[in-house]
Design a protein around this motif. Structure first.
Motif, short mmCIF file in Angstrom:
data_model
loop_
_atom_site.label_atom_id
_atom_site.label_comp_id
_atom_site.label_asym_id
_atom_site.label_seq_id
_atom_site.Cartn_x
_atom_site.Cartn_y
_atom_site.Cartn_z
N ASP A 12 0.83 -1.19 0.00
CA ASP A 12 0.00 0.00 0.00
C ASP A 12 0.87 1.25 0.00
O ASP A 12 0.67 2.16 -0.81
CB ASP A 12 -0.85 -0.02 1.28
N HIS A 118 -6.95 -5.76 4.48
CA HIS A 118 -7.28 -4.40 4.05
C HIS A 118 -7.58 -4.30 2.56
O HIS A 118 -7.98 -3.26 2.06
CB HIS A 118 -6.13 -3.45 4.40
N LEU A 119 -7.37 -5.39 1.86
CA LEU A 119 -7.66 -5.43 0.43
C LEU A 119 -9.17 -5.32 0.22
O LEU A 119 -9.93 -5.93 0.94
CB LEU A 119 -7.16 -6.77 -0.09
N ALA A 120 -9.58 -4.57 -0.81
CA ALA A 120 -11.00 -4.29 -1.01
C ALA A 120 -11.84 -5.58 -1.08
O ALA A 120 -12.90 -5.67 -0.47
CB ALA A 120 -11.19 -3.49 -2.28
N GLU A 121 -11.34 -6.60 -1.81
CA GLU A 121 -12.12 -7.83 -1.98
C GLU A 121 -12.38 -8.51 -0.63
O GLU A 121 -13.37 -9.22 -0.46
CB GLU A 121 -11.38 -8.85 -2.85
N ASP A 123 -12.21 -6.94 2.45
CA ASP A 123 -12.84 -6.02 3.39
C ASP A 123 -14.31 -6.37 3.62
O ASP A 123 -14.80 -6.33 4.74
CB ASP A 123 -12.72 -4.60 2.84
N ASP A 124 -14.99 -6.76 2.54
CA ASP A 124 -16.42 -7.08 2.63
C ASP A 124 -16.67 -8.34 3.46
O ASP A 124 -17.75 -8.52 4.00
CB ASP A 124 -16.99 -7.36 1.23
#
Ligand code: FES
Length: 127
Positions: A12, A118-121, A123-124
């Motif tokens: 990041d 912390h990766l968007a995929e 996070d959900d």
């Protein structure tokens, strides 16, 4: 089992991607502190998370039972078995994501990016 690890936060910070072919080479040249990038040995009867903890590293986790994805790692090299997985969808598993609390090394060497929660995929998924 030899493990080379890298903290997702570094990717990041530096703008690197999980797909970078030379991710670990770049990490070696970046003068990172020893908790962000380094090597550790995991015993065959330890999960990757336990191995990291038993060698003094504080990697993220919560449930320790394969149900929250806080402990997720990304495999760059090697393989981890996954006896208890109640949360990681097949498509992410196919891309190389594993749960370190329930990931037992089945190869002699591993290269992993930890802290990928912390990766968007992912996070959900996090509970
Ligand atoms: Fe919850 Fe690993 S700590 S799935």
């Amino acid at each position: 089992i030899r493990v080379e690890f890298l903290d997702y936060e570094v990717l990041d910070d530096y703008g690197w991607s999980l797909d970078d072919d030379d991710l670990f080479r770049k990490a070696s040249h970046a003068d990172l502190d020893e908790t962000s990038h380094g090597r550790l040995l995991v015993h065959p009867d330890e999960s990757l998370l336990e191995g990291a903890e038993n060698r003094g590293f504080g990697w993220p986790f919560s449930c320790r039972g394969g149900a929250c994805a806080n402990c997720a790692v990304y495999l760059v090299e090697g393989e981890l078995s996954q006896p208890a997985n109640h949360i990681m969808p097949d498509d992410l598993a196919e891309r190389g994501f594993r749960l370190s609390c329930n990931g037992y090394p089945v190869s002699d060497e591993l290269r992993v990016v930890f802290n990928v929660k912390h990766l968007a995929e992912l996070d959900d998924l996090i509970l």
